[in-house]
Scaffold this motif. Structure first.
Motif, PDB file in Angstrom:
ATOM      1  N   CYS A  57       0.844  -1.190   0.000  1.00  0.00           N
ATOM      2  CA  CYS A  57       0.000   0.000   0.000  1.00  0.00           C
ATOM      3  C   CYS A  57       0.882   1.243   0.000  1.00  0.00           C
ATOM      4  O   CYS A  57       1.939   1.252   0.609  1.00  0.00           O
TER       5      CYS A  57
ATOM      6  N   ASN B 149       0.012   3.962   1.430  1.00  0.00           N
ATOM      7  CA  ASN B 149      -0.216   4.679   2.692  1.00  0.00           C
ATOM      8  C   ASN B 149       0.169   3.888   3.938  1.00  0.00           C
ATOM      9  O   ASN B 149       0.269   4.450   5.019  1.00  0.00           O
ATOM     10  N   CYS B 150       0.283   2.540   3.771  1.00  0.00           N
ATOM     11  CA  CYS B 150       0.478   1.693   4.946  1.00  0.00           C
ATOM     12  C   CYS B 150       1.594   0.699   4.667  1.00  0.00           C
ATOM     13  O   CYS B 150       1.823   0.324   3.517  1.00  0.00           O
TER      14      CYS B 150
ATOM     15  N   CYS C  69      -6.108  -2.188  -0.025  1.00  0.00           N
ATOM     16  CA  CYS C  69      -5.459  -2.195   1.289  1.00  0.00           C
ATOM     17  C   CYS C  69      -6.533  -2.400   2.359  1.00  0.00           C
ATOM     18  O   CYS C  69      -7.513  -1.664   2.398  1.00  0.00           O
TER      19      CYS C  69
ATOM     20  N   TYR D 242      -6.201  -1.867   5.449  1.00  0.00           N
ATOM     21  CA  TYR D 242      -6.061  -0.914   6.554  1.00  0.00           C
ATOM     22  C   TYR D 242      -6.666   0.434   6.208  1.00  0.00           C
ATOM     23  O   TYR D 242      -7.248   1.091   7.041  1.00  0.00           O
ATOM     24  N   CYS D 243      -6.475   0.888   4.961  1.00  0.00           N
ATOM     25  CA  CYS D 243      -6.937   2.244   4.628  1.00  0.00           C
ATOM     26  C   CYS D 243      -7.865   2.267   3.423  1.00  0.00           C
ATOM     27  O   CYS D 243      -8.291   3.338   3.005  1.00  0.00           O
TER      28      CYS D 243
ATOM     29  N   TYR E 279      -7.179   1.884   0.396  1.00  0.00           N
ATOM     30  CA  TYR E 279      -6.554   2.336  -0.839  1.00  0.00           C
ATOM     31  C   TYR E 279      -6.743   1.239  -1.895  1.00  0.00           C
ATOM     32  O   TYR E 279      -6.578   0.054  -1.610  1.00  0.00           O
TER      33      TYR E 279
HETATM   34 ZN    ZN Z   1      -3.265   1.261   3.227  1.00  0.00          ZN
END
Ligand code: ZN
Ligand code: ADP
Ligand code: ZN
Length: 813
Positions: free
Chosen positions: A529, A531-532, A547, A549-550, A552
């Protein structure tokens, strides 16, 4: 005159309000004349704050002028306190224990929609007030309705709709009081518009054909309604008539059809007579009943194997509470609250049941909440935040599947619903029952220490056997079959047999998506990702990389972004892939999948589950969602496709969680009259969590795990908190965490400070995260240290996003 005038003629001029801002102070506002007699502690008010308007909770009212001029409160949002004294105190406890600002805590405790139903508001005229005072002096047992209303209005104003709730003929009585000059009324705003409620909560009914020319859909719906007299649920109509909900609203606007809000409790309930309790159930029930009768706080841990009939005990205990004149609250995990579960309660308790579910819309929740507070609903079935439901005269709280992680809130205030329930039960002199087949280590340890009374249901009902479990070592499978396959031969054979016999199968794959690792064969690069610091998961149906987690999302690349090689490999297996490979292996089987990708609303979830229950599918594939409490008698095979997911996570609860998940999943097999089997595929066949789950031996797991926790000073031995420092800039995050590290060292006696260190997932949503863990045997010391941390962060002007404190964390990731 005596000094003990029951009603002070001076109404308070100010109120102190707790606002949902990351500051721990209350703010003082002036009450405009019209609000002075109406505002009470626990009521919500709308107030100006900076250039915003915020909703806050009134903590106190008084007439002490503050040092700085106070702004005026704008609007009162509750006729009666949204939080009574006990709940306000519970809020203070939570704020203190979980290190969360009080205002944010109180906001989390109240329903989002405000509860003043606009319309006429009544208050006493001066002569009405005099009459009311005289009535107070001469109180009689049998009061006439006019006197009752005068009393109710003494010292405050109340809405017409509220008075109607309290007294059926209030409208007529108010009218005559108004004529006599005792009360006056004021129009506040329009009635809440039922047109805005969701279709699932709306009923529609035919009024007349009308003369206007209607668009096709409205015409069709109106014709249908005319042919089918009575009220129809709008969401259900959608199945038969396309765009029914749009058309129903349009017809209501034309006054050709009538819309009404349906109470959640009206939904149909599959009827079933109560079972006669078996001796184990009876013994457990007797103990709970004795606790209820004593009207003292008492906590029970109801430890019953899967299929031992815990629900029946809950139902009986609730009945006992009601017959003692007390209310009851049942908390269930987020995902376990289905119409099938709610149905059992409706069937038994009818209109007395209120359901609070986070999937409901604000307006629906607010409506249930009002029924609860008015005492119309004395049985509440709810998910986590329902622990704050204003149940009147609460006598019993039940926390079903008390080990479930969804009871822990993952944002401020980070409270644990089960633990808050215990505190609330204590404050209300109520009985609490924590039920599970796989109790949390904390609860089981509390039982061992005598804080909770342990009740056991050691066997399934009607002597049904526990399912027979076999562990399949996937390393051997690979050596023997020379294939890296998702399914072992034994699992394929077992599924074949179920299909032939018309029995059903559940397959657990606790990871969603098609493949969780996409890697380059040439350079080894794994797609990550942006962002993560986690890998992206391939979702086949959506043709994208996601993703978890976020959220994306990006297209699936055809070349390695690192070396441009075309050899990208989909390594990991997720539930989507299991479904797909299963379809390839059994082309004629009817397969459904239950995970967050197939379920977007509460309706999807129930549609899939009830479809499976009604045997419209042969196989249900899913994540942990399929392991939660479901009681589907025709399931005789449960397959754990990969028991190792989650076992290797850097979290001290990894083993506990794996044991619970596998045991609960296994417990779905053989609940009917045909015995069931369970196959567990793993590459860790000797791990104690897997071994104990295979033996379905909770006690053995507990003994092993508790020694490990003791040795390493993990909960339930002592208290723990996680402090995460966050920043979009890595150096900034590092610098802040280093400062925190200096603040916390040397560690005070009896406290272990671990870190600061990078969090297991360093970067999430573009923020770098560093973590400090505190472990100590003294809660007091822990709370002092966390207080220091918060003061430090405030003094250094850290933003609320820079610091996250989690007391009793359920996950360290
Ligand atoms: Zn992410
Ligand atoms: P648990 O929650 O402990 O896994 P459930 O409460 O779902 O178990 O009960 C399992 C099944 O047993 C349900 O179908 C329930 O209706 C049935 N049951 C419960 N108690 C009895 C009883 N005393 N006699 C017969 N059936 C029962
Ligand atoms: Zn590459």
């Amino acid at each position: 005159m005596t000094s003990a005038a029951p009603f002070p003629s001076e109404a308070p001029v100010y109120c102190d309000v707790s606002l949902p801002v990351p500051l721990d102070t209350a703010f003082t506002y002036r009450l405009p004349e019209t609000l002075r007699r109406r505002v009470q502690p626990g009521c919500r008010v709308l107030v100006p704050f900076g250039n915003r308007k915020l909703t806050g909770v009134v903590l106190t009212t008084h007439s002490r002028p503050p040092n700085v001029p106070a702004k005026d409160a704008l609007r009162l949002l509750d006729e009666e306190p949204a939080l009574d004294e006990t709940l306000l105190n519970l809020g203070r406890w939570i704020s203190n224990y979980y290190c969360a600002p009080l205002g944010e805590t109180l906001r989390a405790m109240t329903p989002l929609a405000s509860d003043v139903r606009h319309g006429k508001v009544y208050s006493l005229t001066p002569s009405g007030r005099d009459t009311a005072r005289q009535l107070h002096l001469a109180s009689t047992d049998q009061e006439d309705p006019a006197a009752a209303i005068l009393r109710m209005l003494d010292g405050r104003s109340l809405s017409a709709s509220y008075l109607k709730q309290k007294m059926t003929n209030s409208t007529a009585v108010l009218k005559s009081l108004e004529k006599k000059g005792f009360v006056q009324s004021e129009d506040v705003a329009a009635e809440r518009d039922p047109l805005r409620a969701s279709a699932a909560r709306l009923r529609v009914e035919f009024i007349e054909r009308g003369t206007e020319k209607l668009p096709k859909q409205e015409r069709e719906l109106l014709a249908y309604l005319e042919l089918h007299p009575g009220q129809h649920n709008v969401a259900t109509l959608e199945d038969t008539i396309s765009k029914a909900s749009v058309a129903a609203r349009a017809l209501a606007r034309r006054k050709l059809a009538r819309l009404a809000l349906e109470s959640v409790s009206n939904r149909s309930a599959p009827g079933r007579a109560p079972h006669t309790l078996n001796p184990h159930q009876q013994a457990a029930y007797d103990a709970i009943h004795a606790g209820l009768a004593s009207r003292q706080f008492q906590a029970f841990l109801l430890e019953g194997v899967t299929g031992s009939g815990k629900t029946e005990i809950y139902l009986n205990a609730i009945e006992a509470a009601l017959s003692l004149g007390r209310g009851a609250l049942l908390l269930v995990p987020e995902i376990a609250l289905t119409p099938a579960v709610a149905g059992q309660f409706h069937h038994r308790f009818g209109e007395k049941v209120a359901i609070l579910h986070s999937a409901f819309q604000d307006a629906e929740r607010a409506q249930e909440w009002r029924r609860i507070r008015a005492g119309q609903a004395s049985v509440v079935v709810a998910t986590r935040s329902g622990v704050f439901a204003p149940v009147q005269n609460l006598g019993l709280i039940i926390v079903d599947e008390e080990h479930d992680q969804s009871y822990k809130q993952q944002e401020t205030p980070r409270y644990h619903g089960r633990d808050v329930a215990v505190v609330r039960a204590r404050d209300e002199n109520a009985v609490i029952v924590l039920g599970s087949a796989t109790p949390s280590l904390e609860s089981r340890y509390n039982a061992e220490r005598g804080k909770y009374t342990r009740l056991e249901l050691p066997a399934r009902i009607e002597q049904r056997p526990m399912p027979a479990v076999t562990i399949i070592d996937m390393r051997h499978e690979f050596l023997e079959s020379r294939k890296q396959a998702t399914f072992s031969r034994a699992l394929l054979d077992a599924v074949t047999e179920r299909l032939e016999n018309g029995e059903q199968t559940m397959l657990l794959m606790n990871r969603r998506g098609f493949s969780n690792i996409v890697a380059c064969r040439a350079c080894g690069e794994r797609l990550q990702c942006v962002n993560c610091s986690v890998t992206l998961t391939y979702h086949r149906r959506d043709r994208r990389m996601l993703c978890h987690y976020c959220n994306y999302a990006t297209a699936v690349p055809d070349k390695c972004p690192q070396c441009a090689s075309e050899y990208l490999q989909f390594i990991g297996v997720g539930s989507e892939r299991v479904e797909q490979e299963l379809g390839a292996a059994f082309p004629r089987a009817r397969i459904a999948r239950l995970d967050r990708d197939t379920v977007s609303g509460k309706h999807d979830y129930e549609t899939i589950l009830s479809g499976f229950r009604e045997q419209r599918f042969d196989i249900l594939v899913g994540t942990q969602m399929i392991a939660k409490g479901h009681d589907i008698p025709n399931v005789t095979l449960v397959g754990i496709v990969n028991a190792d997911v989650g076992l290797g996570l850097p979290d001290f609860r990894a083993a506990e969680r794996t044991f619970q998940l596998l045991t609960q999943a296994a417990g779905r097999a053989g609940r009917g009259t045909t015995p069931g089997i369970v196959l567990i595929q793993t590459i860790n066949p000797d791990h104690y969590a897997i071994q104990c789950a295979a033996e379905q031996d909770y006690e053995k797991f507990y003994r092993k795990e508790i020694e490990f926790r003791r040795a390493l000073h993990y909960p339930p031995f002592g208290a723990m908190a996680s402090i995460v420092v966050r920043s979009a800039n890595e150096e900034d995050a590092l610098a802040r965490s280093a400062a925190l590290g200096r603040l916390l060292s040397p560690a005070p006696e009896g406290v272990r400070v671990m870190g600061p260190a990078p969090a297991p997932v360093l970067r999430v949503k573009s923020e770098y995260r560093y973590q400090v863990l505190l472990k100590t045997s003294s809660r007091k010391r822990l709370s002092e240290m966390l207080g220091d941390v918060r003061r430090f962060a405030a003094a250094e002007k850290w933003g609320p996003a820079n610091l996250a404190i989690d007391v009793d964390p359920m996950t360290l990731l």
